[in-house]
Structures are given as C-alpha cells and as structure tokens.
Design an enzyme around this catalytic site. Structure first.
Site, mmCIF file in Angstrom:
data_model
loop_
_atom_site.group_PDB
_atom_site.id
_atom_site.type_symbol
_atom_site.label_atom_id
_atom_site.label_comp_id
_atom_site.label_asym_id
_atom_site.label_seq_id
_atom_site.Cartn_x
_atom_site.Cartn_y
_atom_site.Cartn_z
ATOM 1 N N HIS A 132 3.873 1.629 2.478
ATOM 2 C CA HIS A 132 5.125 0.954 2.099
ATOM 3 C C HIS A 132 5.864 1.783 1.059
ATOM 4 C CE1 HIS A 132 2.472 -2.710 2.996
ATOM 5 N NE2 HIS A 132 3.374 -2.719 3.959
ATOM 6 N N LYS A 182 -2.496 -2.422 6.739
ATOM 7 C CA LYS A 182 -3.385 -3.484 6.229
ATOM 8 C C LYS A 182 -4.342 -3.982 7.307
ATOM 9 C CE LYS A 182 0.658 -6.471 6.091
ATOM 10 N NZ LYS A 182 1.649 -5.415 5.906
ATOM 11 N N CYS A 213 2.656 -7.024 15.109
ATOM 12 C CA CYS A 213 4.007 -6.399 15.112
ATOM 13 C C CYS A 213 5.093 -7.453 15.193
ATOM 14 C CB CYS A 213 4.224 -5.513 16.332
ATOM 15 S SG CYS A 213 3.170 -4.132 16.588
ATOM 16 N N CYS A 223 -2.046 -3.612 21.958
ATOM 17 C CA CYS A 223 -0.927 -3.121 21.161
ATOM 18 C C CYS A 223 -1.169 -1.642 20.817
ATOM 19 C CB CYS A 223 -0.790 -3.930 19.874
ATOM 20 S SG CYS A 223 0.319 -3.148 18.695
ATOM 21 N N CYS A 262 2.439 -9.053 20.483
ATOM 22 C CA CYS A 262 1.504 -8.635 19.431
ATOM 23 C C CYS A 262 1.902 -9.362 18.158
ATOM 24 C CB CYS A 262 1.531 -7.129 19.203
ATOM 25 S SG CYS A 262 0.589 -6.676 17.718
ATOM 26 N N LYS A 271 -3.149 5.545 10.824
ATOM 27 C CA LYS A 271 -2.008 5.029 10.063
ATOM 28 C C LYS A 271 -2.511 4.148 8.922
ATOM 29 C CE LYS A 271 2.015 2.095 10.322
ATOM 30 N NZ LYS A 271 2.297 0.686 10.541
ATOM 31 N N HIS A 299 0.845 -1.198 0.000
ATOM 32 C CA HIS A 299 0.000 0.000 0.000
ATOM 33 C C HIS A 299 0.879 1.246 0.000
ATOM 34 C CE1 HIS A 299 0.944 0.350 4.245
ATOM 35 N NE2 HIS A 299 0.370 -0.814 4.509
ATOM 36 N N HIS A 318 -1.567 -1.451 16.747
ATOM 37 C CA HIS A 318 -2.691 -2.146 16.093
ATOM 38 C C HIS A 318 -3.982 -2.116 16.899
ATOM 39 C CE1 HIS A 318 0.922 -3.775 14.083
ATOM 40 N NE2 HIS A 318 0.161 -3.576 13.031
HETATM 41 N N1 MSP Z 1 8.687 -6.944 8.140
HETATM 42 C C1 MSP Z 1 8.893 -5.838 8.984
HETATM 43 C C2 MSP Z 1 10.190 -5.129 8.633
HETATM 44 C C3 MSP Z 1 11.422 -5.967 8.715
HETATM 45 S S1 MSP Z 1 12.817 -5.076 8.215
HETATM 46 C C4 MSP Z 1 14.090 -6.060 8.569
HETATM 47 C C5 MSP Z 1 7.753 -4.851 8.827
HETATM 48 N N2 MSP Z 1 7.096 -4.914 7.678
HETATM 49 S S2 MSP Z 1 5.853 -3.971 7.263
HETATM 50 O O1 MSP Z 1 5.314 -4.516 6.057
HETATM 51 O O2 MSP Z 1 4.961 -3.808 8.356
HETATM 52 O O3 MSP Z 1 6.506 -2.643 6.830
HETATM 53 C C6 MSP Z 1 6.856 -1.703 7.752
HETATM 54 C C7 MSP Z 1 7.433 -0.516 7.041
HETATM 55 O O4 MSP Z 1 6.599 -0.085 5.960
HETATM 56 C C8 MSP Z 1 7.469 0.677 7.967
HETATM 57 O O5 MSP Z 1 8.601 0.664 8.793
HETATM 58 C C9 MSP Z 1 7.519 1.791 6.971
HETATM 59 O O6 MSP Z 1 8.790 1.887 6.435
HETATM 60 C C10 MSP Z 1 6.543 1.312 5.907
HETATM 61 N N3 MSP Z 1 5.187 1.695 6.237
HETATM 62 C C11 MSP Z 1 4.125 0.864 6.388
HETATM 63 N N4 MSP Z 1 3.026 1.629 6.633
HETATM 64 C C12 MSP Z 1 3.368 2.912 6.653
HETATM 65 C C13 MSP Z 1 2.653 4.099 6.779
HETATM 66 N N5 MSP Z 1 1.352 4.145 6.972
HETATM 67 N N6 MSP Z 1 3.342 5.248 6.650
HETATM 68 C C14 MSP Z 1 4.683 5.269 6.380
HETATM 69 N N7 MSP Z 1 5.385 4.157 6.276
HETATM 70 C C15 MSP Z 1 4.756 2.966 6.475
HETATM 71 O O7 MSP Z 1 7.542 -4.067 9.723
#
Ligand code: MSP
Length: 510
Positions: free
Chosen positions: A20, A292, A128, A138, A125, A289, A17, A141
């Site tokens: 990311h 998903k 997370c 959490c 959690c 935020k 999304h 979440h």
């Molecule tokens: N799998 C772990 C990361 C492991 S790294 C060794 C994880 N994945 S995640 O899919 O949840 O992605 C987290 C990252 O996605 C956040 O740290 C950020 O960089 C990005 N984001 C996900 N949602 C976000 C927002 N709503 N806003 C900005 N960045 C976001 O955590």
C-alpha cells in the site's frame, strides 16, 4: 494551478503493508513536487469499508463490522501520519457525506438510462470483489472463484466500448506507462464489453440502492465514487476547482476498474474523466505479491522507516520501482542503495564541500567574482541539462527516471570535485570560481531532491547558506556556508546479511 492526486481507497479488511505504501509514496512525491512549484495540490487517500470481503473478515474475527473497519481505517490514517505523508483528505466509504454522493451518482446514471434490473449468475472473487466470466481460480489470490446467482442491477457498460477506445487513443497520457495503456486498448479491442452487475442482494454491508433497499451498491462503484466525495458535493467549489486536474495513482491489479468501469460511470453521470491514471507494478517478496491474503509476505512500512527514516525509505521505492514493473523487495538492496546513494554519494558531497569551503573561505566568496567562469562551465551546463531531464521525467510520471537525474547531478559534481582536487595545499588557480560553480550545482541538487528528501534537502540548503533570511549586515551577493550534521547515517549492513529477504514481519494483519 490546482492538482488533485489520489491513491486507491485501501480495503479496511486488514492492516496496511509495504505494498500500500508504495502507491502512496508516488502520490506523495507529486504532492511535494507541485507544492514546491507553488501549485495547489490536494492529496486524497482513504479506506474502502463496504462489501462482502470486509463483512466476512469482520465476522470471522468475531467483531462487529463498524468497529472492525473503524480500527483498520485508523491504522491507515496513523501510518500515513507517522510516515509524514501530507494527506489533505482521508475518505471513508462509510461516511454520511460519501453515501450522499454515491446516491447522487446512482441517480444520475439511472437518469441517463444506463441502469436496468436483471439476474446475475456467474463467478466472483470476494478478495478482489470482482466478477469473472471464466476460470475456476482467481489469478491474483489463487483461491477458488465462488458462484453467485442473484437479482442485480446492471450498468450498460457495453455502450461505452468505442468511446473508451477513442478516448484512450486520443490521449496517450491518459493511462501510463504506455504498456498499461496498450494492455487496456487490446482488451477493449479484443473483447465485447459485458454490462456490469452493480448491485448485490447477498450482502447487506453497503450503501442501499436508492429506492430499492433490497440491493446494496456494488462495492467498486461505491469505492470509486470516493474520489468524487472526497472533494465535497459535486456542485461545490472544491470539486469545480480540483476535479479537472485529477491524477489517480493505482497498482496494476485495479487497472480495469479505473481505466474501463470508472470512465464509463463518469460519462454516464455527466462528469469529466481524470487526466491521468498512473499505474505501478507490484512489490513482491521472493516473487510473491505482498498481500494480506499471503501473510508471509507482509512487511510493515513503519518498522522499516524506523531504521532508514521515512524519506530515505520513500526515496528507495521511488527510485527502484520502474514505471509499471514489479520490484522484488530485498532488504539488503534497500540498505546498500541507501548507503551508496545517500550516505556515500550525496551526504558525503555536501559534507566535503562545506568543510573545504569553510577552511578556504571563512568569510565567504563574492558571487560576482566568477560570473565569466560560470557562463562557460561545462559542469553547470551538464547539471542544468539534468535538471531539465528531471522535470521531463516527472511530467511523464517516470519517477525512477527523475531519481536517476537527481543522482546524476550529485555524481557530476563529485567527479568534478575529485578531478580538481580542491583539498590540495596548492590548488589550481580559479579555485574560488570552482567553489562558486559547485555551490550553484549543489543548489540545483537540493531543488531537484526536495521532492524525495524534503527535510534533508532543507538542511543541506541551510549548510549552503540558502535557507532563511540573510544574516544581519550580509550582502545578498555573497556565498557563505555553515557546518551541518551529516545529512545521512550509514545503515548497518551486517544486521541484514545472509538471510535472503529477511523481512521484518512484526506487523501481521489482524
Ligand atoms: N479498495 C480497492 C481500491 C479501490 S480504489 C477506488 C483495493 N484496495 S487494496 O487495499 O487492495 O489496495 C490496492 C492497491 O494497493 C493497489 O492497487 C496498489 O496501489 C496497492 N498495493 C497493494 N499491494 C501492493 C503490492 N504488493 N505492490 C504494489 N502495490 C500494492 O484494491
């Protein structure tokens, strides 16, 4: 010079999304920036495919886990390709090469005396994949924490507390922006660091602990090691070349893992720490935020990029996400910013300059004819100061600040252009020199802008006669421009009016 740039290894539990995409856009900007300066940059992203969260999600959907993660992983890869992100490596934590590196890291840490077996009992959690010592819910979440009680391997994290504090204090640019660095420092100074549970027996979906098959390695240890495995074997050439200049781009939700657990694990494994950890805030929708686990907030980056173009979309976020702060996404703001900055300011400037130039000087102008005026030009001096500021902002990882310099250069030239009124039938003397000076300023603008809008700036350079080889018989000291299509289309605001955030929600996970 070699630069290693990483995004987080995103969870393959759902579709990608806009949240990311935000972090990936920043990493991509740096890849382009280094490339433009002739440095080698290696940009790695990937998918985090193990752990209980993935296992549960696949089960809930009635899918087999490997097939489920394969599909999600492909979605991420295809998204980055469709958005034109120049990924050099895509690491999947289910790959065999990754498993080997994780095993080696485990053995090194064990060899260093930092692992012991015990019993974990506490809160967790699953969303997370994080342990909590207090609370019932959490904070990210807003779901109840689950209680786990199981045999576990522990990592002696507590040993590294003072070393972490010393390292962060000695390197002001290790964690950026400074507010995030201070947050980590006050956490470390104010809390005892508990040893970390680094294996699980309650899930089988992971990398087995070497010589202890009943346990799988904690998914965060597994995922962080993807930054290493993406460079090949730890004794390989690529690893030696790139690891010393590593920058991790992450969101603020995973700061603790990167700024506390990861350095300690690396030290224990006898490896250097990354140079920088650059933290972005969250993208929110009406204050929530984008995540998903909150399907109403999901926005598909690709459907937005289809309307705006991928580079303009990236430009918008790079300009709007101030270091470390959250940004509440509103579609009208995206459209009005792109129209104001790109179509009206920058696009218009190139088009007016080129049109007038062609009318006045169809045969071009001699660069030698305005050397004196250029030397004393206040405009050129101001533009060159902005270019210096641009580089300083980039070096400090303040991309929004860098974007402001880009815009400021365009505004400076636009204002000068307005004042000198070169379209008048009887312009001031010295018009040719002004055209020469504007030409230099616009050249700077294309250089500064190429990290944000590489394709558009290349087209602008073609219009300025700067791209490609000299035309046959042409002398290098002559400026010639040529007509180009408008660089940016104005986006239609009417479609976006009056409906609050009205985000496209076409791309729901699952
Ligand atoms: N799998 C772990 C990361 C492991 S790294 C060794 C994880 N994945 S995640 O899919 O949840 O992605 C987290 C990252 O996605 C956040 O740290 C950020 O960089 C990005 N984001 C996900 N949602 C976000 C927002 N709503 N806003 C900005 N960045 C976001 O955590």
């Amino acid at each position: 010079m070699k630069h290693y740039l990483t995004t987080p290894i995103y969870y393959a539990s759902g579709s990608p999304h806009l949240g990311h995409a935000c972090t990936t856009f920043v990493a991509e900007f740096y890849r382009r920036y280094h490339e433009q300066r002739g440095h080698d940059a290696w940009l790695v992203t990937g998918t985090d495919e193990h752990g209980q969260k993935i296992e549960r999600t696949a089960r809930e959907k009635g899918e087999d886990i490997p097939g489920f993660v394969e599909k999600r992983s492909r979605e991420f890869r295809e998204l980055w390709r469709s958005l034109g992100i120049g990924i050099d490596g895509f690491e999947r934590t289910t790959s065999e090469s990754h498993r080997l590196v994780v095993g080696e890291i485990w053995r090194r840490i064990n060899g260093h005396g930092d692992l012991y077996k015990g019993h974990y009992s506490g809160l967790y959690c699953v969303e997370c994949e994080q342990y909590f010592t207090q609370g019932t819910q959490c904070p990210v979440h807003r779901r109840p924490l689950e209680r786990f009680s199981e045999e576990s391997w522990f990592f002696r994290l507590g040993r590294y507390r003072q070393r972490l504090i010393d390292h962060i204090e000695a390197r002001p640019d290790f964690i950026l922006p400074v507010a995030r660095r201070n947050e980590v420092l006050s956490f470390l100074r104010g809390n005892a660091l508990h040893d970390l549970s680094v294996s699980r027996t309650s899930t089988r979906w992971g990398i087995p602990v070497p010589d202890d098959d009943d346990h799988v390695i904690y998914v965060w240890v597994d995922a962080l090691a993807a930054y290493l495995s993406a460079l090949g074997p730890l004794d390989g050439e690529k690893f030696r070349q790139f690891w010393p200049r590593t920058t991790h781009f992450i969101g603020k939700d995973i700061l603790l893992f990167h700024a506390v657990y990861w350095p300690a694990l690396l030290w224990s494994a006898g490896l250097e720490l990354p140079r920088h950890i650059v933290v972005n805030g969250w993208l929110t929708v009406e204050g929530r935020k984008i995540s998903k686990s909150d399907p109403e907030t999901i926005i598909d980056p690709l459907s937005l990029a289809r309307e705006t173009g991928s580079d303009p979309l990236q430009y918008y976020f790079l300009k709007s996400v101030n270091p470390g702060q959250d940004l509440d996404f509103r579609r009208e703001r995206l459209v009005s910013t792109l129209n104001a900055d790109l179509a009206n300011n920058i696009g218009n400037l190139f088009s007016r300059y080129i049109t007038l130039f062609l009318k006045r000087y169809p045969d071009g102008i001699e660069t030698g004819s305005f050397g004196q005026e250029a030397a004393g030009s206040a405009l050129l001096a101001a533009v060159s100061r902005q270019e210096d500021d641009f580089h300083q902002h980039v070096e400090r990882f303040d991309v929004a600040g860098a974007a402001r310099c880009f815009l400021e250069i365009a505004s400076l030239v636009n204002t000068d252009f307005q004042q000198k009124e070169p379209w008048k039938a009887d312009p001031d003397a010295g018009l040719e020199a002004n055209f020469g000076i504007w030409h230099r300023c616009l050249e700077t603008l294309t250089r500064v802008g190429s990290g944000f809008l590489p394709v558009h700036m290349e087209r602008a350079r073609t219009g300025l006669g700067l791209a490609g080889p000299l035309r046959a018989g042409e002398k290098p000291g002559r400026i010639r421009v040529s007509a180009i299509e408008p660089l940016f289309q104005r986006l239609d605001t009417s479609a976006f009016n009056g409906s609050g955030t009205d985000c496209p929600r076409a791309h729901r996970p699952g």
